[in-house]
Design an enzyme around this catalytic site. Structure first.
Site, PDB file in Angstrom:
ATOM      1  N   ASN A 154     -20.317  16.476 -27.740  1.00  0.00           N
ATOM      2  CA  ASN A 154     -21.463  17.361 -27.906  1.00  0.00           C
ATOM      3  C   ASN A 154     -22.142  16.961 -29.209  1.00  0.00           C
ATOM      4  OD1 ASN A 154     -21.819  20.765 -29.114  1.00  0.00           O
ATOM      5  ND2 ASN A 154     -23.337  19.473 -28.160  1.00  0.00           N
ATOM      6  N   GLY A 155     -23.400  16.608 -29.117  1.00  0.00           N
ATOM      7  CA  GLY A 155     -24.135  16.248 -30.325  1.00  0.00           C
ATOM      8  C   GLY A 155     -24.989  15.028 -30.110  1.00  0.00           C
ATOM      9  N   GLY A 163     -25.125  23.111 -20.804  1.00  0.00           N
ATOM     10  CA  GLY A 163     -25.550  21.872 -20.152  1.00  0.00           C
ATOM     11  C   GLY A 163     -25.536  22.045 -18.650  1.00  0.00           C
ATOM     12  N   TYR A 203     -30.115  30.726 -29.979  1.00  0.00           N
ATOM     13  CA  TYR A 203     -30.286  30.531 -28.535  1.00  0.00           C
ATOM     14  C   TYR A 203     -29.100  29.873 -27.822  1.00  0.00           C
ATOM     15  CZ  TYR A 203     -31.862  27.981 -24.331  1.00  0.00           C
ATOM     16  OH  TYR A 203     -31.953  27.439 -23.077  1.00  0.00           O
ATOM     17  N   CYS A 251     -24.212  19.961 -25.496  1.00  0.00           N
ATOM     18  CA  CYS A 251     -23.355  19.973 -24.317  1.00  0.00           C
ATOM     19  C   CYS A 251     -22.177  20.898 -24.569  1.00  0.00           C
ATOM     20  CB  CYS A 251     -22.819  18.578 -24.042  1.00  0.00           C
ATOM     21  SG  CYS A 251     -24.100  17.349 -23.844  1.00  0.00           S
TER      22      CYS A 251
END
Ligand SMILES: O=P(O)(O)OC[C@H]1O[C@H](OP(=O)(O)OP(=O)(O)O)[C@H](O)[C@@H]1O
Ligand SMILES: NC(=O)CC[C@H](N)C(=O)O
Ligand SMILES: [Mg+2]
Length: 501
Positions: A101-102, A28, A257, A2
């Site tokens: 995030n994670g 996200g 990416y 995210c």
């Protein structure tokens, strides 16, 4: 992966938070949220959807206050219900909100503890809400109305002992300010920067440096693994190394990416690393087939364009934009559900026939994960009249699940799992398939001057840096999060928290 952001400013921060989220949208696309604080009141807006669809003028006007945090979501735990959009909120102590995030690898255990020992109720299945409750519990231990920086850092230190996995977190404590911290292996990225204004210094914390650039903030540095940062609502900044770093291993897939090429992560330019990936790949192609018959190199937009360009340069072969990307279709890999991903590849990319007709084409992608993109693209190249279709990936074969914040939980959905390169080539219908070697990928990302010497490469080598990922855990997440299961989980759950306007 995210996107997270937090700002302590001198005037309303709503617009700068929005602008940062727009720039982090590639991290996200499922949900977005912002919460701000003014006069000891919180203002929240979050929902499923893209940033531009979630926030209308009426929402923005209500998001007042000189500090706040924001989130764009790509789910890796729980469900895709709008109740799991972030930031999350708990009212006690102080009023705390959090964006993450994670992915926590010990969420089951932590969730049991927050209920049975911390006496806290979590209403969703999100690991981030569990994390928030554990953090709130640790903060409550100080039993002070006003927390000093060390009280906050003590809480984060204890939280580190309780959590495992990949996490970059921003949290806002009402009446205090913003706290951020990064997991002890530095798997997930987080940076901070400042902006001088007439009213004084303003600070921003964000997943990627591009979020700082857009609003004129200057990058100060990345948070170190195991480090926490606290910015008071008045703009005083404190940092502390809360746990010792065993090994600094950021996620290598960020460079392949996830991240934007114009971001600098842990002192490494994502763009430069992608150029280097192209160079390394060209060397491998020349090693394997010095007398290759490639007529043209064609990238698969968007992410592979940087490495494809450099690959073509090193091969001495023409680079051509053979596929046009529809600018209104987002990233297909992070879309929820295989049916949507499959449909979107064709909507997103279209071939320019003259670049393919009677040519031996080398198609370049940054990675092959489920094979959704390459299967369709190879066919499109053939339909456009290519003589031979070769395919290369700037990353090695993805053979293992990710458990640190990328939604690749099921080995059976990975096209290269238990398959040789030749078998994958047959399956996608290419005449020759070339994967980057892992050592070459690592060399491409390592740069002089950066403190990063090793990476979390679990999706390529099956080695999980946190050391707690058992076969049993992997089976469990596979059962929980395979595509079929996620489809069944689509039901909405009620939002039990702060009023969401
Ligand atoms: O093998 P797959 O499961 O298809 O996954 C890999 C593909 O997905 C990503 O593209 P995406 O469309 O998400 O984003 P991009 O426009 O940034 O390349 C990535 O760049 C590859 O093209
Ligand atoms: N991609 C992420 O970072 C996901 C954060 C969190 N685990 C969620 O599912 O909402
Ligand atoms: Mg792509």
């Amino acid at each position: 992966m995210c996107g997270i952001v937090g700002i302590v400013g001198k005037t309303n921060v709503n617009q700068a938070l929005y602008d940062a989220l727009i720039v982090l949208q590639h991290r996200g696309q499922d949900a977005a949220g912002i919460v701000t604080c003014k006069d000891n009141k919180l203002f929240l807006r979050k929902d499923n959807g893209l940033v531009r669809d979630v926030f209308h003028t009426r929402h923005m006007q209500r998001l007042v206050g000189n500090y706040g945090i924001g989130h764009v979501r790509y789910p890796t735990a729980g469900s895709s219900s709008s109740a799991e959009a972030q930031p999350f909120y708990v009212n006690s102590p102080y009023g705390i909100t959090l964006a993450h995030n994670g992915n926590l690898t010990n969420v089951e255990q932590l969730s049991k503890e927050t209920y049975a020992s911390d006496l806290r109720h979590v209403n969703t299945t999100s690991d981030s809400e569990v994390l928030l409750n554990a953090f709130a519990h640790e903060l409550a231990k100080s039993k002070k109305l006003h927390l000093a920086p060390d009280d906050i850092f003590d809480a984060v230190t204890t939280l580190y002992r309780r959590c495992s996995g990949g996490f970059a977190v921003v949290s806002m404590i009402l009446g205090h300010g913003i706290v951020a911290f990064r997991d002890p292996h530095g798997i997930r990225p987080i940076v901070y920067g400042h902006r001088q204004t007439e009213l004084g210094m303003e600070y921003m914390v964000a997943s990627e440096s591009v979020a700082l650039n857009v609003s004129g903030f200057t990058l100060i540095r990345d948070l170190a693994p195991g480090e926490a940062l606290y910015i008071t609502e008045d703009g005083d900044l404190f940092t502390k190394q809360c746990v010792e770093v065993e090994k600094f291993t950021p996620c290598i897939f960020e460079y392949v990416y996830l991240a934007r090429p114009d971001s600098i992560m842990d002192g490494i330019s994502v763009y430069k690393s992608r150029l280097k990936m192209g160079e390394k790949l060209a060397e491998k192609i020349l090693r394997e087939r010095p007398n290759h018959d490639i007529d043209v190199v064609i990238p698969i937009p968007d992410t592979s364009r940087t490495s494809a360009l450099e690959l073509a340069n090193h091969l001495g072969v023409k680079f051509r934009e053979g596929f046009m990307k529809n600018r209104y279709i987002g990233r297909t890999f992070i879309m929820p559900g295989q049916a949507e991903r499959k449909k979107s590849v064709r909507q997103k990319l279209n071939a320019i026939d003259l670049e393919f007709k009677d040519k031996n084409v080398l198609l370049v992608d940054d990675s092959i994960v489920r094979g959704t993109t390459c299967k369709q693209i190879v066919q499109m190249a053939r339909d456009a009249g290519a003589k031979k279709v070769y395919f290369c990936s700037a990353a090695p074969a993805v053979r293992y699940p990710n458990v640190y914040g990328i939604d690749m939980p099921s080995v059976h959905e990975l096209i290269a799992h238990n398959r040789s390169t030749e078998e994958v080539a047959d399956l996608i219908g290419t005449d020759w398939l070339i994967y980057q070697d892992l050592e070459d990928l690592k060399d491409a990302v390592r740069f002089e001057g950066s403190e990063v010497h090793d990476f979390d490469c679990a999706v390529f080598d099956g080695h999980y840096v946190t050391g707690d990922v058992s076969a049993e855990y992997l089976n469990h997440i596979e059962e929980e999060r395979n595509d079929k299961m996620l489809n069944q989980k689509k039901a909405e759950t009620a939002i039990i928290e702060l009023h969401n306007n």
